[in-house]
Design a protein around this motif. Structure first.
Motif, PDB file in Angstrom:
ATOM      1  N   GLN A   1       0.830  -1.202   0.000  1.00 13.82           N
ATOM      2  CA  GLN A   1       0.000   0.000   0.000  1.00 13.82           C
ATOM      3  C   GLN A   1       0.871   1.261   0.000  1.00 13.82           C
ATOM      4  OE1 GLN A   1      -3.537  -0.198  -0.240  1.00 13.82           O
ATOM      5  NE2 GLN A   1      -2.699  -2.218  -0.734  1.00 13.82           N
ATOM      6  N   THR A   2       0.418   2.294  -0.696  1.00 13.31           N
ATOM      7  CA  THR A   2       1.166   3.552  -0.704  1.00 13.31           C
ATOM      8  C   THR A   2       0.967   4.311   0.604  1.00 13.31           C
ATOM      9  OG1 THR A   2      -0.660   4.670  -1.830  1.00 13.31           O
ATOM     10  CG2 THR A   2       1.111   3.779  -3.208  1.00 13.31           C
ATOM     11  N   TYR A   3      -0.182   4.146   1.241  1.00 13.92           N
ATOM     12  CA  TYR A   3      -0.409   4.747   2.560  1.00 13.92           C
ATOM     13  C   TYR A   3       0.354   3.897   3.577  1.00 13.92           C
ATOM     14  CZ  TYR A   3      -2.803   6.586   6.655  1.00 13.92           C
ATOM     15  OH  TYR A   3      -3.089   7.180   7.855  1.00 13.92           O
ATOM     16  N   GLN A   4       1.206   4.526   4.342  1.00 18.10           N
ATOM     17  CA  GLN A   4       2.116   3.776   5.214  1.00 18.10           C
ATOM     18  C   GLN A   4       1.784   3.817   6.703  1.00 18.10           C
ATOM     19  OE1 GLN A   4       4.886   1.805   4.094  1.00 18.10           O
ATOM     20  NE2 GLN A   4       3.587   2.029   2.294  1.00 18.10           N
TER      21      GLN A   4
END
Length: 81
Positions: free
Chosen positions: A10-13
């Motif tokens: 995921q790009t959201y970390q």
């Protein structure tokens, strides 16, 4: 493993992941521990005895941080895009 890899991709970390090992008899515990060793956002909850679906979900939901705004239940056969 595809499920966990999809979470890691995921790009959201700003997330955390709790893997609930509900007394599995396969390699779940070993796989989970390998991911815990690689990423501090992943943790494992080992159930002492097998729990039916709803009690197991309740165990999982109790692991959510009080600082969390959202929760997404992801099961072993799921993956995130």
């Amino acid at each position: 493993m595809e499920c966990i890899e999809s979470i890691l991709a995921q790009t959201y970390q700003n997330w955390d992941c709790t893997i609930i090992n509900n007394c599995s008899t396969d390699a779940t515990a070993e796989i989970a521990r390998r991911y815990v060793a690689k990423d501090a956002r992943i943790r494992v909850q080992e159930n002492e005895k097998f729990l039916r679906v709803i009690p197991n979900h309740n165990v999982a939901l109790r692991q959510i941080s009080s600082a969390s705004k959202y929760c997404k239940m992801v099961f072993a056969d799921d993956w995130l895009k």
